[in-house]
Design an enzyme around this catalytic site. Structure first.
Site, PDB file in Angstrom:
ATOM      1  CG  HIS A 144      51.007 -14.935  -0.704  1.00  0.00           C
ATOM      2  ND1 HIS A 144      49.742 -14.900  -1.237  1.00  0.00           N
ATOM      3  CD2 HIS A 144      51.840 -14.590  -1.719  1.00  0.00           C
ATOM      4  CE1 HIS A 144      49.808 -14.560  -2.509  1.00  0.00           C
ATOM      5  NE2 HIS A 144      51.071 -14.363  -2.830  1.00  0.00           N
ATOM      6  CG  ASP A 174      46.873 -15.030   0.662  1.00  0.00           C
ATOM      7  OD1 ASP A 174      47.633 -14.411   1.431  1.00  0.00           O
ATOM      8  OD2 ASP A 174      47.228 -15.450  -0.449  1.00  0.00           O
ATOM      9  CB  SER A 248      50.660 -12.070  -5.169  1.00  0.00           C
ATOM     10  OG  SER A 248      50.737 -13.346  -5.738  1.00  0.00           O
ATOM     11  CB  ILE A 307      30.403 -29.677  10.020  1.00  0.00           C
ATOM     12  CG1 ILE A 307      31.434 -28.668   9.505  1.00  0.00           C
ATOM     13  CG2 ILE A 307      29.410 -29.015  10.945  1.00  0.00           C
ATOM     14  CD1 ILE A 307      30.840 -27.539   8.695  1.00  0.00           C
TER      15      ILE A 307
END
Length: 518
Positions: A144, A174, A248, A307
């Site tokens: 991101h 990510d 981040s 599933i």
């Protein structure tokens, strides 16, 4: 004869005697300990646990050169208008027409440098962190941080700047892998083993919060295996080390100076640090990074099944002791699962020898297995355990994991099919097939209406019931017989396999209710 001395026990001398016995016991234990020490015994101390260092300075000095600032620029189109006017309002339309009429050529002139559609191109800048894992210039950060970027610039601790190119990105976990070209080997850090990280261990976070540059914070591992997103791959470490915007993509280190996590997200009602941060575990990240470097994307194993998770009611319907495993709702044709003999309704309880606790656990296990690997799958089918062999394929990028809606128990009524299930059923005919777009090849029972009770379990009008706890049904009478058989067996819930918009699902519903919820 001399008189025998009598010993009268009073509260006072009884208490004194107890105190003496206590002191003697302490002295005896003390002598025993001292004797033991003489024989080589040791007294356990808190030194068995790793102590907090007096300073992190030496470690930070060693690691910081490998941590980088990542800045990106991105061109975006922004609609221009009168400030304060909500888009689409009558006033916006009025002023658009006003400015347009004031121009000699009739064209609007309140958007200099913009396009005819009232938009202008602007550059957005964002900041993040990253760390070098190879002296050749490979850098790890969050996806991101660089997603949609037109230009990526990496700045090292010594002030050098490099333009970076994206080697590969993985949106699911990510993670992004960047590459810079430098005329010298770059300082780098090594991966650690996040599987050995324990709650309470000390960690360091180094990054670029708010664009301030290299910043170090310390804390502990607060929790493991946190699921904070919709991705089935979410499996975060939680820390109280201060993490803010701009951190981040930065590394989380253990006290050995190895990367045990990638700082990725925070939980905050204000947008600032409140002591709850999350990092991608190194063991998960390392596998993805290796595939990004080799293939440019993450290759994941694939079974070819849709599933669903198992809740308590579904477990009861299946006759399971507890809600564990993942139920197979659909098997893709010609998939590894189909070739291995897995069927809809099977409950996968172990994959390649590893117990499966829930559907996300299975997704991660299959993904980690890789492509073209022969594995064993333990399943429960009609209450019997069996093992099948499957060779994994590569997971298509468009695959998603189906989710079952949760619900609540509801109400009893008369012992009729409608009151038991909380839904109205109808046999299929040509008119209903045309109305609900059901192909002629589908045999089942149509749900025409649902009560609040059934709706809360996920059922909708237009669903077609194909099976009731493993029994094929083609008419309302078949459903009635199947429900009656389940009640006779003492089952408290039924598992219905349904068709909805070309998707096959399993939904469970209780057969006993205590309060009216319709």
């Amino acid at each position: 004869m001399p008189k025998k001395e009598r010993h009268i026990v009073t509260k006072e001398n009884f208490a004194t005697a107890r105190r003496w016995r206590g002191w003697l016991a302490v002295l005896s234990v003390g002598l025993l300990v001292l004797t033991g020490l003489g024989q080589g015994w040791t007294v356990p101390t808190a030194q068995a646990a790793r102590a907090m260092p007096a300073s992190f300075a030496d470690l930070v000095e060693k690691l910081s050169p490998a941590v980088v600032n990542v800045s990106t620029t991105q061109k975006v189109k922004v609609r221009q208008g009168i400030r304060g006017l909500p888009p689409g309002s009558p006033f916006e339309e009025f002023f658009d027409q006003f400015f347009k009429n004031r121009r000699p050529n009739g064209r609007q002139n309140r958007n200099p440098g913009g396009d005819d559609d009232g938009t202008v191109t602007r550059r957005l800048r964002s900041l993040g962190s990253g760390f070098i894992i190879d002296p050749k210039g490979y850098i790890v950060t969050n996806n991101h941080v660089v997603q949609g970027a037109d230009k990526i610039t990496v700045r090292t601790q010594d002030g050098e700047e490099y333009e970076a190119k994206i080697v590969g990105r993985d949106r699911e976990v990510d993670i992004a892998l960047l590459k810079v070209e430098a005329d010298k080997p770059l300082p780098h850090v090594e991966w650690g083993d996040s599987g050995k990280v324990r709650v309470g261990d000390w960690v360091l976070a180094i990054g670029n919060p708010f664009g301030l540059g290299g910043t170090v914070t310390a804390g502990i591992i607060s929790a493991r295996h946190r699921d904070i997103s919709d991705s089935p791959y979410a499996d975060f470490l939680q820390t109280d080390a201060s993490i803010n915007r701009g951190n981040s993509g930065g590394p989380m280190f253990n006290l050995d100076g190895r990367v045990v996590g990638i700082n990725t997200a925070i939980f905050s009602p204000t947008g600032g640090n409140v002591g709850i941060g999350f990092a991608i575990p190194a063991n998960q990240a390392r596998k993805v990074v290796a595939q990004l470097r080799e293939f440019g994307y993450a290759k994941r194993g694939y079974l070819g099944v849709t599933i669903q998770p198992i809740d308590k009611v579904t477990a009861e319907a299946l006759g399971l002791e507890k809600p564990e495993g993942a139920i197979v709702a659909q098997v893709s044709p010609d998939s590894p699962a189909a070739k291995g003999g897995i069927r809809p309704g099977d409950v996968i309880i172990a994959f390649n020898g590893k117990p499966i606790s829930d559907s996300n656990d299975l997704v991660r296990a299959v993904s980690d297995a890789g492509v073209g690997k022969k594995v064993t799958v333990d399943i429960l089918r009609n209450g019997k355990r069996m093992t099948v062999s499957v060779t994994t394929a590569e997971r298509p990028k468009s695959l998603t994991v189906g989710e079952q809606e949760s619900g609540e128990e509801g109400a009893p009524g008369e012992d009729t099919l409608s009151s038991t299930l909380g839904m109205d059923l109808s046999n299929l005919n040509d008119s209903l097939r045309e109305q609900f777009d059901i192909p002629p090849s589908i045999d089942g029972v149509l749900i025409t209406d649902v009560s609040r009770f059934a709706a809360m379990r996920g059922f909708r009008p237009g669903d077609v019931i194909l099976e009731v706890t493993g029994r094929r049904v083609k008419s309302v009478a078949d459903v009635r017989q199947a429900i009656a058989a389940l009640k006779k067996e003492g089952r408290k819930a039924a598992l219905l396999r349904i068709l909805r918009d070309e998707q096959y699902l399993f939904l469970s519903i209780p057969l006993e209710r205590d309060e009216e919820e319709d």
